[in-house]
Design a protein around this motif. Sequence first.
Motif, PDB file in Angstrom:
ATOM      1  N   UNK A 163     -14.920   6.775 -24.023  1.00 13.17           N
ATOM      2  CA  UNK A 163     -16.125   7.371 -24.597  1.00 13.17           C
ATOM      3  C   UNK A 163     -17.282   6.380 -24.616  1.00 13.17           C
ATOM      4  N   UNK A 164     -16.981   5.098 -24.811  1.00 11.94           N
ATOM      5  CA  UNK A 164     -18.033   4.079 -24.838  1.00 11.94           C
ATOM      6  C   UNK A 164     -18.787   3.990 -23.517  1.00 11.94           C
ATOM      7  N   UNK A 165     -18.201   4.497 -22.463  1.00  6.58           N
ATOM      8  CA  UNK A 165     -18.858   4.475 -21.156  1.00  6.58           C
ATOM      9  C   UNK A 165     -19.948   5.539 -21.037  1.00  6.58           C
ATOM     10  N   UNK A 166     -19.929   6.513 -21.955  1.00 10.99           N
ATOM     11  CA  UNK A 166     -20.927   7.593 -21.880  1.00 10.99           C
ATOM     12  C   UNK A 166     -21.678   7.803 -23.194  1.00 10.99           C
ATOM     13  N   UNK A 167     -21.370   6.998 -24.223  1.00 13.72           N
ATOM     14  CA  UNK A 167     -22.024   7.166 -25.529  1.00 13.72           C
ATOM     15  C   UNK A 167     -22.218   5.810 -26.206  1.00 13.72           C
ATOM     16  N   UNK A 168     -23.179   5.744 -27.107  1.00 16.44           N
ATOM     17  CA  UNK A 168     -23.470   4.514 -27.825  1.00 16.44           C
ATOM     18  C   UNK A 168     -22.474   4.244 -28.938  1.00 16.44           C
ATOM     19  N   UNK A 169     -22.538   3.046 -29.487  1.00 13.25           N
ATOM     20  CA  UNK A 169     -21.578   2.620 -30.503  1.00 13.25           C
ATOM     21  C   UNK A 169     -21.589   3.514 -31.741  1.00 13.25           C
ATOM     22  N   UNK A 170     -22.769   3.866 -32.229  1.00 10.89           N
ATOM     23  CA  UNK A 170     -22.850   4.712 -33.421  1.00 10.89           C
ATOM     24  C   UNK A 170     -22.256   6.100 -33.156  1.00 10.89           C
ATOM     25  N   UNK A 171     -22.527   6.607 -31.965  1.00 11.89           N
ATOM     26  CA  UNK A 171     -21.979   7.915 -31.607  1.00 11.89           C
ATOM     27  C   UNK A 171     -20.455   7.847 -31.506  1.00 11.89           C
ATOM     28  N   UNK A 172     -19.971   6.783 -30.902  1.00 14.79           N
ATOM     29  CA  UNK A 172     -18.525   6.605 -30.766  1.00 14.79           C
ATOM     30  C   UNK A 172     -17.860   6.533 -32.135  1.00 14.79           C
ATOM     31  N   UNK A 173     -18.479   5.797 -33.046  1.00 19.12           N
ATOM     32  CA  UNK A 173     -17.929   5.671 -34.400  1.00 19.12           C
ATOM     33  C   UNK A 173     -17.807   7.032 -35.079  1.00 19.12           C
ATOM     34  N   UNK A 174     -18.799   7.885 -34.904  1.00 17.96           N
ATOM     35  CA  UNK A 174     -18.762   9.223 -35.494  1.00 17.96           C
ATOM     36  C   UNK A 174     -17.586  10.029 -34.944  1.00 17.96           C
ATOM     37  N   UNK A 175     -17.380   9.922 -33.648  1.00 19.02           N
ATOM     38  CA  UNK A 175     -16.284  10.662 -33.014  1.00 19.02           C
ATOM     39  C   UNK A 175     -14.932  10.147 -33.495  1.00 19.02           C
ATOM     40  N   UNK A 176     -14.780   8.835 -33.556  1.00 21.60           N
ATOM     41  CA  UNK A 176     -13.510   8.240 -33.976  1.00 21.60           C
ATOM     42  C   UNK A 176     -13.173   8.650 -35.409  1.00 21.60           C
ATOM     43  N   UNK A 177     -14.155   8.640 -36.296  1.00 23.64           N
ATOM     44  CA  UNK A 177     -13.920   9.046 -37.670  1.00 23.64           C
ATOM     45  C   UNK A 177     -13.507  10.520 -37.745  1.00 23.64           C
ATOM     46  N   UNK A 178     -14.164  11.343 -36.954  1.00 18.12           N
ATOM     47  CA  UNK A 178     -13.840  12.770 -36.901  1.00 18.12           C
ATOM     48  C   UNK A 178     -12.409  12.952 -36.420  1.00 18.12           C
ATOM     49  N   UNK A 179     -12.056  12.223 -35.386  1.00 21.82           N
ATOM     50  CA  UNK A 179     -10.705  12.311 -34.808  1.00 21.82           C
ATOM     51  C   UNK A 179      -9.645  11.805 -35.781  1.00 21.82           C
ATOM     52  N   UNK A 180      -9.888  10.670 -36.403  1.00 23.83           N
ATOM     53  CA  UNK A 180      -8.914  10.080 -37.319  1.00 23.83           C
ATOM     54  C   UNK A 180      -8.703  10.936 -38.559  1.00 23.83           C
ATOM     55  N   UNK A 181      -9.712  11.696 -38.925  1.00 20.78           N
ATOM     56  CA  UNK A 181      -9.592  12.599 -40.075  1.00 20.78           C
ATOM     57  C   UNK A 181      -8.932  13.928 -39.692  1.00 20.78           C
ATOM     58  N   UNK A 182      -8.547  14.051 -38.426  1.00 18.15           N
ATOM     59  CA  UNK A 182      -7.875  15.247 -37.904  1.00 18.15           C
ATOM     60  C   UNK A 182      -8.739  16.498 -38.048  1.00 18.15           C
ATOM     61  N   UNK A 183     -10.060  16.311 -37.935  1.00 20.04           N
ATOM     62  CA  UNK A 183     -10.966  17.439 -38.066  1.00 20.04           C
ATOM     63  C   UNK A 183     -11.023  18.306 -36.804  1.00 20.04           C
TER      64      UNK A 183
END
Length: 232
Positions: A163-183
């Motif tokens: 994902x870091x290859x197509x999105x910035x660090x802040x965007x990646x962090x948002x996705x990872x948090x969403x994923x880790x929360x099983x949303x």
Amino acid sequence: MANNKKANTKNSSSKFIFWVVGLIAVGVLALIFLGNHSKDKEAVKSNEIDYSHQPFLGKESAPVSIIEFGDYKCPYCKEFSASAVPFIEKELVDTGKAKFYFFNDSFINVDSERSAKFAESVYAELGNDTFWKFHDLLYKKQPEDQKYEKIDLYTEKFLTDTLKEVAGDKEVDKVVKHFQADKSKDAWQKDMDYVKKLNVQGTPALFVNGKKFEGQSIDDLKEMVENAAKGK
């Protein structure tokens, strides 16, 4: 579901039809799609499928909806993404005849479910455009020598780095948090429910307004889309 279908992957060549795109003197050859040949359940009407909150290519006003059911671990899906989807985009999506949706059918192993849920998190947090960039890149990075039994290829780190290859660090962090929360679980489960409802037996599989595509060429698909637009 991944465990239940895992045994079927070794016989996948008997259940799928390849899509192959090549060049001939007069232009681009049609693709050959390998779908399963099992007996269908009754076709599901287009208005019985909830397309909301699903990633798609094309114009919302397009009269016909095409769904691809795919698995990020499936080598046939990788080939389909690289060879067939661009052709479908050119002939059907860019012309405004159809929208092209991607639904998950995560059946090969744990990697399948993990990557699908991560992609759902990308869609939820970063939207349609970034989803497709990630989607395409994930297929491109699918290793040629992968084995269905190996379940630790698409780790969270691998998916995050991709994902870091197509999105910035802040965007990646948002996705990872969403994923880790099983949303992303509900969105993924929605797809898997349609796998059962539509009796999807393998990937890639195409449905046009809820009816399974049984043809063998792009012309067959174009004809099915044209008929669907006429309500047939």
